[in-house]
Design a protein around this motif. Structure first.
Motif, PDB file in Angstrom:
ATOM      1  N   ARG A   1      10.646 -11.373 -12.502  1.00 54.82           N
ATOM      2  CA  ARG A   1       9.387 -12.109 -12.320  1.00 54.82           C
ATOM      3  C   ARG A   1       8.954 -12.142 -10.847  1.00 54.82           C
ATOM      4  O   ARG A   1       8.820 -13.208 -10.232  1.00 54.82           O
ATOM      5  N   LEU A   2       8.743 -10.947 -10.307  1.00 57.19           N
ATOM      6  CA  LEU A   2       8.297 -10.819  -8.912  1.00 57.19           C
ATOM      7  C   LEU A   2       6.903 -10.178  -8.927  1.00 57.19           C
ATOM      8  O   LEU A   2       6.763  -8.951  -8.918  1.00 57.19           O
ATOM      9  N   PRO A   3       5.861 -11.015  -9.002  1.00 51.70           N
ATOM     10  CA  PRO A   3       4.502 -10.475  -9.185  1.00 51.70           C
ATOM     11  C   PRO A   3       3.886  -9.899  -7.910  1.00 51.70           C
ATOM     12  O   PRO A   3       2.954 -10.455  -7.334  1.00 51.70           O
ATOM     13  N   VAL A   4       4.395  -8.759  -7.485  1.00 53.98           N
ATOM     14  CA  VAL A   4       3.811  -8.077  -6.324  1.00 53.98           C
ATOM     15  C   VAL A   4       2.580  -7.294  -6.780  1.00 53.98           C
ATOM     16  O   VAL A   4       2.451  -6.948  -7.955  1.00 53.98           O
ATOM     17  N   ILE A   5       1.676  -7.042  -5.834  1.00 51.69           N
ATOM     18  CA  ILE A   5       0.506  -6.199  -6.141  1.00 51.69           C
ATOM     19  C   ILE A   5       0.672  -4.880  -5.397  1.00 51.69           C
ATOM     20  O   ILE A   5       0.833  -4.858  -4.176  1.00 51.69           O
ATOM     21  N   VAL A   6       0.678  -3.791  -6.163  1.00 53.86           N
ATOM     22  CA  VAL A   6       0.847  -2.467  -5.571  1.00 53.86           C
ATOM     23  C   VAL A   6      -0.495  -1.740  -5.609  1.00 53.86           C
ATOM     24  O   VAL A   6      -1.109  -1.627  -6.674  1.00 53.86           O
ATOM     25  N   VAL A   7      -0.954  -1.302  -4.450  1.00 58.93           N
ATOM     26  CA  VAL A   7      -2.178  -0.499  -4.403  1.00 58.93           C
ATOM     27  C   VAL A   7      -1.775   0.929  -4.059  1.00 58.93           C
ATOM     28  O   VAL A   7      -1.145   1.173  -3.026  1.00 58.93           O
ATOM     29  N   VAL A   8      -2.092   1.859  -4.950  1.00 61.85           N
ATOM     30  CA  VAL A   8      -1.743   3.262  -4.707  1.00 61.85           C
ATOM     31  C   VAL A   8      -2.954   3.997  -4.135  1.00 61.85           C
ATOM     32  O   VAL A   8      -4.037   3.973  -4.733  1.00 61.85           O
TER      33      VAL A   8
ATOM     34  N   LEU B   1       0.869  -1.179   0.000  1.00 61.36           N
ATOM     35  CA  LEU B   1       0.000   0.000   0.000  1.00 61.36           C
ATOM     36  C   LEU B   1       0.905   1.227   0.000  1.00 61.36           C
ATOM     37  O   LEU B   1       1.759   1.353   0.871  1.00 61.36           O
ATOM     38  N   SER B   2       0.728   2.110  -0.977  1.00 62.11           N
ATOM     39  CA  SER B   2       1.633   3.256  -1.092  1.00 62.11           C
ATOM     40  C   SER B   2       0.872   4.538  -1.368  1.00 62.11           C
ATOM     41  O   SER B   2      -0.183   4.524  -2.010  1.00 62.11           O
ATOM     42  N   GLY B   3       1.428   5.657  -0.950  1.00 67.60           N
ATOM     43  CA  GLY B   3       0.908   6.956  -1.363  1.00 67.60           C
ATOM     44  C   GLY B   3       1.292   7.202  -2.818  1.00 67.60           C
ATOM     45  O   GLY B   3       2.236   6.588  -3.328  1.00 67.60           O
ATOM     46  N   ASP B   4       0.581   8.117  -3.483  1.00 70.30           N
ATOM     47  CA  ASP B   4       0.920   8.396  -4.891  1.00 70.30           C
ATOM     48  C   ASP B   4       2.246   9.131  -5.004  1.00 70.30           C
ATOM     49  O   ASP B   4       3.056   8.832  -5.890  1.00 70.30           O
ATOM     50  N   GLY B   5       2.493  10.064  -4.087  1.00 72.01           N
ATOM     51  CA  GLY B   5       3.781  10.764  -4.119  1.00 72.01           C
ATOM     52  C   GLY B   5       4.932   9.791  -3.906  1.00 72.01           C
ATOM     53  O   GLY B   5       5.894   9.753  -4.690  1.00 72.01           O
ATOM     54  N   SER B   6       4.815   8.963  -2.875  1.00 73.73           N
ATOM     55  CA  SER B   6       5.856   7.978  -2.558  1.00 73.73           C
ATOM     56  C   SER B   6       6.124   7.061  -3.740  1.00 73.73           C
ATOM     57  O   SER B   6       7.270   6.687  -4.017  1.00 73.73           O
ATOM     58  N   MET B   7       5.044   6.702  -4.443  1.00 74.27           N
ATOM     59  CA  MET B   7       5.166   5.771  -5.568  1.00 74.27           C
ATOM     60  C   MET B   7       6.126   6.303  -6.629  1.00 74.27           C
ATOM     61  O   MET B   7       6.862   5.557  -7.278  1.00 74.27           O
TER      62      MET B   7
ATOM     63  N   VAL C   1       1.444 -11.197 -12.698  1.00 71.92           N
ATOM     64  CA  VAL C   1       2.565 -10.323 -13.092  1.00 71.92           C
ATOM     65  C   VAL C   1       2.535  -9.121 -12.135  1.00 71.92           C
ATOM     66  O   VAL C   1       1.507  -8.886 -11.483  1.00 71.92           O
ATOM     67  N   PRO C   2       3.629  -8.368 -12.027  1.00 69.85           N
ATOM     68  CA  PRO C   2       3.582  -7.182 -11.168  1.00 69.85           C
ATOM     69  C   PRO C   2       2.410  -6.287 -11.570  1.00 69.85           C
ATOM     70  O   PRO C   2       2.193  -6.027 -12.757  1.00 69.85           O
ATOM     71  N   SER C   3       1.643  -5.850 -10.561  1.00 69.03           N
ATOM     72  CA  SER C   3       0.395  -5.139 -10.855  1.00 69.03           C
ATOM     73  C   SER C   3       0.308  -3.841 -10.074  1.00 69.03           C
ATOM     74  O   SER C   3       0.837  -3.737  -8.959  1.00 69.03           O
ATOM     75  N   CYS C   4      -0.392  -2.898 -10.653  1.00 69.41           N
ATOM     76  CA  CYS C   4      -0.613  -1.626  -9.961  1.00 69.41           C
ATOM     77  C   CYS C   4      -2.090  -1.261 -10.006  1.00 69.41           C
ATOM     78  O   CYS C   4      -2.647  -1.001 -11.069  1.00 69.41           O
ATOM     79  N   ILE C   5      -2.720  -1.261  -8.844  1.00 65.64           N
ATOM     80  CA  ILE C   5      -4.115  -0.855  -8.726  1.00 65.64           C
ATOM     81  C   ILE C   5      -4.099   0.579  -8.188  1.00 65.64           C
ATOM     82  O   ILE C   5      -3.744   0.814  -7.035  1.00 65.64           O
ATOM     83  N   ASN C   6      -4.433   1.496  -9.071  1.00 71.40           N
ATOM     84  CA  ASN C   6      -4.315   2.926  -8.772  1.00 71.40           C
ATOM     85  C   ASN C   6      -5.685   3.426  -8.307  1.00 71.40           C
ATOM     86  O   ASN C   6      -6.595   3.609  -9.110  1.00 71.40           O
TER      87      ASN C   6
END
Ligand SMILES: Cc1ncc(C[n+]2csc(CCOP(=O)(O)OP(=O)(O)O)c2C)c(N)n1
Length: 166
Positions: A62-69, A42-48, A133-138
């Motif tokens: 091949r590190l399929p982490v899920i990033v939620v911004v 879980l990340s802030g948009d600025g931090s991202m 796959v590495p993902s970003c849910i914005n």
């Protein structure tokens, strides 16, 4: 602050100074060490923005982490802190607009979604996990919500400023 660590190799610490941007590198090392576990950041948009190119590292290794911004379109803590300390009109340089980290993830070969309705978050997480796959849910969030931590820090600062002026 005391933190309980349940097993060796399960704790990462960026030190004392609230080091923005460590989230993605930390998530990658967590996934590298625990390939069978789901890693969610879980990340802030600025931090991202600090280390977003590590998304490329995630793809290559091949590190399929899920990033939620949590995208409040701002350096939120700074914006709200400045508003509390100096008044509503004083938020210079702290508004970021909507940065499309979801598209940036896709451009690098990952998966991305832009979410505006909280009801869509769960489905997006499931789709991200299924993609593997590495993902970003914005996720676009309420720009007016102020963290209690920000309020207490800003009030402390305001108090110190007032004492200094007196
Ligand atoms: C490396 C670094 N630079 C600057 C700061 C100062 N700083 C603390 S909070 C913050 C804003 C963070 O914005 P964002 O990641 O969007 O999260 P939000 O506060 O909006 O939840 C900044 C710039 C910091 N802690 N670390």
């Amino acid at each position: 602050m005391v933190r309980k660590v349940n097993r060796p190799g399960s704790y990462q610490d960026s030190g004392l100074f609230g080091c923005l941007g460590v989230g993605l590198p930390f998530a990658l090392s967590a996934k590298a060490l625990n390939p069978d576990q789901t890693v969610l950041l879980l990340s802030g948009d600025g931090s991202m923005g600090f280390n977003f190119m590590e998304f490329d590292t995630a793809i290559r290794h091949r590190l399929p982490v899920i990033v939620v911004v949590n995208n409040d379109l701002a350096w939120g803590m700074i914006k709200h802190g400045n508003e509390i300390t100096f008044g509503k009109d004083n938020k210079t340089g702290s508004e970021l607009g909507l940065v499309r980290y979801d598209r940036m993830a896709m451009a690098l070969g990952g998966y991305g979604e832009l979410i505006r309705d909280p009801a869509d978050i769960a489905g997006a997480l499931q789709r991200a996990k299924a993609q593997n796959v590495p993902s970003c849910i914005n996720v676009v969030t309420d720009t007016t919500v102020v963290s209690p931590g920000t309020t207490s820090l800003a009030l402390l600062f305001l108090e110190a400023l007032t004492e200094h002026k007196a």
